[in-house]
Motif scaffolding. Structure first.
Motif, mmCIF file in Angstrom:
data_model
loop_
_atom_site.group_PDB
_atom_site.id
_atom_site.type_symbol
_atom_site.label_atom_id
_atom_site.label_comp_id
_atom_site.label_asym_id
_atom_site.label_seq_id
_atom_site.Cartn_x
_atom_site.Cartn_y
_atom_site.Cartn_z
ATOM 1 N N ILE A 15 -7.619 62.991 93.418
ATOM 2 C CA ILE A 15 -8.845 63.787 93.441
ATOM 3 C C ILE A 15 -8.640 64.947 94.398
ATOM 4 N N HIS A 16 -8.823 66.157 93.901
ATOM 5 C CA HIS A 16 -8.760 67.341 94.755
ATOM 6 C C HIS A 16 -10.145 67.975 94.756
ATOM 7 N N LYS A 17 -10.809 67.939 95.906
ATOM 8 C CA LYS A 17 -12.171 68.441 96.004
ATOM 9 C C LYS A 17 -12.197 69.865 96.512
ATOM 10 N N GLY A 18 -12.938 70.729 95.808
ATOM 11 C CA GLY A 18 -13.185 72.086 96.261
ATOM 12 C C GLY A 18 -14.551 72.155 96.905
ATOM 13 N N LYS A 19 -15.020 73.351 97.165
ATOM 14 C CA LYS A 19 -16.329 73.511 97.794
ATOM 15 C C LYS A 19 -17.450 73.022 96.883
ATOM 16 N N GLN A 20 -17.344 73.328 95.592
ATOM 17 C CA GLN A 20 -18.394 72.928 94.657
ATOM 18 C C GLN A 20 -17.833 72.342 93.360
ATOM 19 N N SER A 21 -16.584 71.964 93.380
ATOM 20 C CA SER A 21 -15.961 71.435 92.179
ATOM 21 C C SER A 21 -14.889 70.411 92.566
ATOM 22 N N SER A 22 -14.322 69.770 91.553
ATOM 23 C CA SER A 22 -13.255 68.800 91.779
ATOM 24 C C SER A 22 -12.227 68.891 90.663
ATOM 25 N N LYS A 23 -11.033 68.423 90.967
ATOM 26 C CA LYS A 23 -9.986 68.299 89.957
ATOM 27 C C LYS A 23 -9.536 66.839 89.972
ATOM 28 N N LEU A 24 -9.682 66.177 88.826
ATOM 29 C CA LEU A 24 -9.347 64.765 88.717
ATOM 30 C C LEU A 24 -8.075 64.572 87.909
ATOM 31 N N THR A 25 -7.258 63.619 88.320
ATOM 32 C CA THR A 25 -6.120 63.179 87.506
ATOM 33 C C THR A 25 -6.363 61.718 87.150
ATOM 34 N N ILE A 26 -6.244 61.435 85.860
ATOM 35 C CA ILE A 26 -6.629 60.123 85.334
ATOM 36 C C ILE A 26 -5.479 59.525 84.542
ATOM 37 N N GLN A 27 -5.167 58.285 84.833
ATOM 38 C CA GLN A 27 -4.089 57.577 84.146
ATOM 39 C C GLN A 27 -4.660 56.758 82.988
ATOM 40 N N GLY A 28 -3.980 56.809 81.858
ATOM 41 C CA GLY A 28 -4.397 56.040 80.699
ATOM 42 C C GLY A 28 -3.190 55.563 79.923
ATOM 43 N N ASN A 29 -3.403 55.215 78.672
ATOM 44 C CA ASN A 29 -2.302 54.762 77.829
ATOM 45 C C ASN A 29 -2.559 55.131 76.366
ATOM 46 N N ILE A 30 -3.566 54.527 75.767
ATOM 47 C CA ILE A 30 -3.842 54.715 74.346
ATOM 48 C C ILE A 30 -4.160 56.164 74.001
ATOM 49 N N ILE A 31 -4.949 56.827 74.839
ATOM 50 C CA ILE A 31 -5.419 58.175 74.495
ATOM 51 C C ILE A 31 -4.291 59.200 74.425
ATOM 52 N N PHE A 32 -3.112 58.864 74.942
ATOM 53 C CA PHE A 32 -2.006 59.823 74.941
ATOM 54 C C PHE A 32 -1.216 59.825 73.638
ATOM 55 N N ASP A 33 -1.633 59.009 72.670
ATOM 56 C CA ASP A 33 -0.936 58.969 71.380
ATOM 57 C C ASP A 33 -0.865 60.349 70.734
ATOM 58 N N ASP A 34 -1.943 61.122 70.834
ATOM 59 C CA ASP A 34 -1.952 62.455 70.215
ATOM 60 C C ASP A 34 -2.689 63.477 71.078
ATOM 61 N N LEU A 35 -2.804 63.224 72.383
ATOM 62 C CA LEU A 35 -3.526 64.139 73.264
ATOM 63 C C LEU A 35 -2.762 65.445 73.446
ATOM 64 N N LYS A 36 -3.493 66.563 73.344
ATOM 65 C CA LYS A 36 -2.891 67.875 73.516
ATOM 66 C C LYS A 36 -3.649 68.640 74.593
ATOM 67 N N LEU A 37 -2.984 69.651 75.152
ATOM 68 C CA LEU A 37 -3.649 70.496 76.137
ATOM 69 C C LEU A 37 -4.899 71.122 75.529
ATOM 70 N N GLY A 38 -5.988 71.098 76.260
ATOM 71 C CA GLY A 38 -7.238 71.656 75.767
ATOM 72 C C GLY A 38 -8.110 70.670 75.033
ATOM 73 N N ASP A 39 -7.598 69.469 74.758
ATOM 74 C CA ASP A 39 -8.400 68.458 74.074
ATOM 75 C C ASP A 39 -9.506 67.935 74.989
ATOM 76 N N SER A 40 -10.553 67.443 74.369
ATOM 77 C CA SER A 40 -11.674 66.865 75.107
ATOM 78 C C SER A 40 -11.513 65.359 75.245
ATOM 79 N N VAL A 41 -11.823 64.866 76.438
ATOM 80 C CA VAL A 41 -11.814 63.432 76.703
ATOM 81 C C VAL A 41 -13.113 63.088 77.431
#
Length: 216
Positions: A15-41
């Protein structure tokens, strides 16, 4: 667009917290079967955009509006989250129409086991409860559920074993915060009945009495 049928449980790794926002990194498995940059999760029901991914982890930016309306700002490293990719055009519609745009949060009041199910009671504001009907749909932390009971301060759902095993919901406790998204149809109907199409309130010839008389 999502269905509220959770695909897997992921885990927050950074988790990287900014002043009014955050950046999250999330680990998974199944969802990466066809995940592409710009996709919604959907992460706990919140629609996020995958801006980077590697080694079955994806990163997403969370803006201040989302932090204000959801529980994502309370997540910690190691927190488990419900994950669902956007619905594919040839997929089955197993839940209901879920936008991933959270209306607000609720608080778990109680959790009570009844035979093989668990009853969960959630308190919410009038602003959210006004769009909920008994036997209608509600999204709790991204999970499509049926409203079994409703009163002026809360809603209750009954969670079957499969849903409990495949999501994070039963790991919650009384007092925990959950994300809520109303069935979008109620908001569209209200808008149609009260607006003239130009963001102005107007009277409509369609009334509750008229709808009732015609079987709605």
């Amino acid at each position: 667009m999502f269905t509220g049928i959770i695909e897997e449980i992921g885990k927050i790794t950074t988790i990287h917290k900014g002043k009014q926002s955050s950046k999250l990194t999330i680990q998974g498995n199944i969802i990466f079967d066809d995940l592409k940059l710009g996709d919604s999760v959907a992460v706990n029901g919140v629609c996020l955009t995958a801006t980077a991914f590697q080694n079955k982890r994806f990163t997403a930016d969370v803006m201040s509006e989302t932090l204000d309306r959801s529980d994502l700002g309370q997540l910690k490293i190691g927190s488990e989250v419900n994950l669902e990719r956007a619905m594919s055009a040839n997929g089955r519609f197993g839940g209901h129409m879920v936008s991933g745009h959270i209306d607000g949060t609720g608080t778990i009041v109680s959790m009570r086991k009844e035979d093989n199910a668990v009853w969960i009671k959630v308190s919410a504001t009038e602003k959210i409860l006004r769009y909920i009907v008994e036997k209608g749909s509600i999204t709790i932390d991204g999970i499509s559920l049926t409203v079994a009971k409703l009163d002026e301060n809360s809603l209750s759902v009954s969670v079957i074993p499969h849903t409990g095993n495949e999501t994070t919901l039963l790991s919650k406790r009384a007092g925990d915060i959950v994300n809520l998204e109303n069935d979008i149809m109620g908001k569209y109907i209200e808008r149609f009945l009260t607006s003239d199409g130009q963001n102005k309130k107007s009277k409509s010839n369609i009334t509750m009495d008229l709808l009732t008389k015609n079987g709605f």
